[in-house]
Write a protein that holds these residues in place. Sequence first.
Motif, PDB file in Angstrom:
ATOM      1  N   GLN A  41     -22.455  17.288 -18.799  1.00  0.00           N
ATOM      2  CA  GLN A  41     -21.217  18.026 -19.059  1.00  0.00           C
ATOM      3  C   GLN A  41     -20.814  17.929 -20.526  1.00  0.00           C
ATOM      4  OE1 GLN A  41     -19.532  19.866 -16.677  1.00  0.00           O
ATOM      5  NE2 GLN A  41     -21.298  19.388 -15.392  1.00  0.00           N
ATOM      6  N   GLY A  42     -19.879  18.779 -20.896  1.00  0.00           N
ATOM      7  CA  GLY A  42     -19.325  18.684 -22.232  1.00  0.00           C
ATOM      8  C   GLY A  42     -18.256  17.601 -22.300  1.00  0.00           C
ATOM      9  N   LEU A  91     -16.712   8.905 -26.041  1.00  0.00           N
ATOM     10  CA  LEU A  91     -16.906   9.339 -27.420  1.00  0.00           C
ATOM     11  C   LEU A  91     -15.596   9.254 -28.188  1.00  0.00           C
ATOM     12  CD1 LEU A  91     -18.958  12.535 -26.596  1.00  0.00           C
ATOM     13  CD2 LEU A  91     -19.855  10.606 -27.885  1.00  0.00           C
ATOM     14  N   PHE A 105     -17.889  13.221 -34.552  1.00  0.00           N
ATOM     15  CA  PHE A 105     -18.043  12.302 -33.428  1.00  0.00           C
ATOM     16  C   PHE A 105     -18.848  11.061 -33.782  1.00  0.00           C
ATOM     17  CE2 PHE A 105     -16.482  14.384 -29.581  1.00  0.00           C
ATOM     18  CZ  PHE A 105     -16.268  15.672 -30.040  1.00  0.00           C
ATOM     19  N   GLY A 106     -18.522   9.973 -33.117  1.00  0.00           N
ATOM     20  CA  GLY A 106     -19.359   8.789 -33.149  1.00  0.00           C
ATOM     21  C   GLY A 106     -20.493   8.929 -32.145  1.00  0.00           C
ATOM     22  N   GLN A 107     -21.328   7.891 -32.054  1.00  0.00           N
ATOM     23  CA  GLN A 107     -22.481   7.941 -31.164  1.00  0.00           C
ATOM     24  C   GLN A 107     -22.117   7.691 -29.708  1.00  0.00           C
ATOM     25  OE1 GLN A 107     -25.212   5.176 -33.335  1.00  0.00           O
ATOM     26  NE2 GLN A 107     -26.567   6.955 -33.337  1.00  0.00           N
TER      27      GLN A 107
ATOM     28  N   TYR B  36     -21.460  22.571 -31.434  1.00  0.00           N
ATOM     29  CA  TYR B  36     -21.977  21.236 -31.660  1.00  0.00           C
ATOM     30  C   TYR B  36     -23.391  21.130 -31.124  1.00  0.00           C
ATOM     31  CZ  TYR B  36     -17.289  19.521 -32.818  1.00  0.00           C
ATOM     32  OH  TYR B  36     -16.076  19.311 -33.424  1.00  0.00           O
ATOM     33  N   GLN B  38     -26.080  18.221 -29.812  1.00  0.00           N
ATOM     34  CA  GLN B  38     -26.132  16.830 -29.390  1.00  0.00           C
ATOM     35  C   GLN B  38     -27.567  16.456 -29.029  1.00  0.00           C
ATOM     36  OE1 GLN B  38     -23.760  15.668 -25.932  1.00  0.00           O
ATOM     37  NE2 GLN B  38     -23.481  13.620 -26.786  1.00  0.00           N
ATOM     38  N   LYS B  42     -27.056  10.465 -28.959  1.00  0.00           N
ATOM     39  CA  LYS B  42     -26.178  10.615 -30.111  1.00  0.00           C
ATOM     40  C   LYS B  42     -24.918  11.374 -29.725  1.00  0.00           C
ATOM     41  CE  LYS B  42     -29.894  10.532 -33.530  1.00  0.00           C
ATOM     42  NZ  LYS B  42     -30.498  11.221 -34.709  1.00  0.00           N
ATOM     43  N   GLY B  43     -23.927  11.279 -30.581  1.00  0.00           N
ATOM     44  CA  GLY B  43     -22.728  12.050 -30.367  1.00  0.00           C
ATOM     45  C   GLY B  43     -22.913  13.486 -30.822  1.00  0.00           C
ATOM     46  N   PRO B  44     -22.064  14.398 -30.385  1.00  0.00           N
ATOM     47  CA  PRO B  44     -22.163  15.797 -30.831  1.00  0.00           C
ATOM     48  C   PRO B  44     -21.968  15.900 -32.344  1.00  0.00           C
ATOM     49  CG  PRO B  44     -20.703  15.581 -28.918  1.00  0.00           C
ATOM     50  CD  PRO B  44     -20.985  14.201 -29.406  1.00  0.00           C
ATOM     51  N   LEU B  46     -21.191  18.665 -35.405  1.00  0.00           N
ATOM     52  CA  LEU B  46     -20.758  20.023 -35.730  1.00  0.00           C
ATOM     53  C   LEU B  46     -21.825  20.724 -36.564  1.00  0.00           C
ATOM     54  CD1 LEU B  46     -18.305  22.040 -35.706  1.00  0.00           C
ATOM     55  CD2 LEU B  46     -17.729  21.108 -37.948  1.00  0.00           C
ATOM     56  N   PHE B  89     -23.248  22.685 -27.516  1.00  0.00           N
ATOM     57  CA  PHE B  89     -21.950  22.897 -26.877  1.00  0.00           C
ATOM     58  C   PHE B  89     -21.116  23.856 -27.701  1.00  0.00           C
ATOM     59  CE2 PHE B  89     -22.066  19.745 -23.587  1.00  0.00           C
ATOM     60  CZ  PHE B  89     -22.876  18.734 -24.073  1.00  0.00           C
ATOM     61  N   THR B  99      -9.078  20.917 -27.702  1.00  0.00           N
ATOM     62  CA  THR B  99     -10.287  21.711 -27.806  1.00  0.00           C
ATOM     63  C   THR B  99     -11.065  21.540 -26.524  1.00  0.00           C
ATOM     64  OG1 THR B  99     -10.382  21.473 -30.212  1.00  0.00           O
ATOM     65  CG2 THR B  99     -12.423  22.042 -29.081  1.00  0.00           C
ATOM     66  N   PHE B 101     -14.447  22.105 -24.313  1.00  0.00           N
ATOM     67  CA  PHE B 101     -15.870  22.285 -24.499  1.00  0.00           C
ATOM     68  C   PHE B 101     -16.496  23.010 -23.318  1.00  0.00           C
ATOM     69  CE2 PHE B 101     -17.191  19.654 -28.153  1.00  0.00           C
ATOM     70  CZ  PHE B 101     -15.991  19.051 -28.469  1.00  0.00           C
ATOM     71  N   GLY B 102     -17.532  23.778 -23.608  1.00  0.00           N
ATOM     72  CA  GLY B 102     -18.372  24.317 -22.551  1.00  0.00           C
ATOM     73  C   GLY B 102     -19.230  23.219 -21.958  1.00  0.00           C
ATOM     74  N   ALA B 103     -19.977  23.561 -20.918  1.00  0.00           N
ATOM     75  CA  ALA B 103     -20.780  22.569 -20.211  1.00  0.00           C
ATOM     76  C   ALA B 103     -22.093  22.268 -20.908  1.00  0.00           C
ATOM     77  CB  ALA B 103     -21.037  23.028 -18.783  1.00  0.00           C
TER      78      ALA B 103
END
Lengths: 114, 111
Positions: A41-42, A91, A105-107, B36, B38, B42-44, B46, B89, B99, B101-103
Motif C-alpha cells: 500500500q501507499g 515512515l 522521507f526517511g528509510q 515518488y 520507492q 527504502k523510503g519513497p 520524490l 506512488f 497528502t 497516496f495512491g496504492a
Amino acid sequence: EAGVVQSPRYKIIEKKQPVAFWCNPISGHNTLYWYRQNLGQGPELLIRYENEEAVDDSQLPKDRFSAERLKGVDSTLKIQPAELGDSAVYLCASSLEIGGTEAFFGQGTRLTVV
Amino acid sequence: GENVEQHPSTLSVQEGDSAVIKCTYSDSASNYFPWYKQELGKGPQLIIDIRSNVGEKKDQRIAVTLNKTAKHFSLHITETQPEDSAVYFCAAGSGGFKTIFGAGTRLFVKA
C-alpha cells in the motif's frame, strides 16, 4: 546533506509490548510527518507537526499511539500496547516550510508484532 | 474525503520502451501532485511533482501531465532502464495539508 534519519531500521516485538520509533528530520525543516505503510500500500498519514505543534493527528489511533516533537526538531512515535495489526513500515518525512509540500522521507522502521 | 486511485498495480515493460502510470483524484481542492519512487527497503523518494497551474512538466526521461478538469494525472517514463524498476506512488494534496497516496504501481523493466 544528511537526509531524514530514522531508527531503528527493524523492530520485532511481542504483542502487548510497547515500542518507540525515532526520527531526525532534515536540518531546518519545520514540518514533520509520520506515515504508516502497510504491505503493498501507499503511505498513510498518522500525524503532521509544524514546528512542535501537532496540526493534523486525525488519523492517529490515540488509544495506543502517541507522538511528540520536542523543541520542534526530533520526533518520537510510540505504540503502547502493540497489536498484531500494527505490523507495518513507519515512515518519517519532513519538508522545509510550514505548509510546504515537498516531503523527503526517511528509510522507515519496519515493525513486526508477533 | 480525498481518494487517489492508481493504475495499473503492476507494469512490465521491455528495456527502452515507455511506461505510463495513471492516477485520478477526487478532491477538487487538490493542487499539488507529487510522484515518488520507492525501492526495496527504502523510503519513497520524490522524483517529480506538478502543481495545478501547470499542465505538463518534464525532467529528462520523466514527464508528468495533469488534467484538472478530469482530475487525472499521469507519469511517463521514456527509454526505460532496469534501474527504473521500483514501486511508484502518485499522491494528491493541497497547500501542505494531508497528502493522499495512491496504492502504488510495481514497475518491472526487463533487460
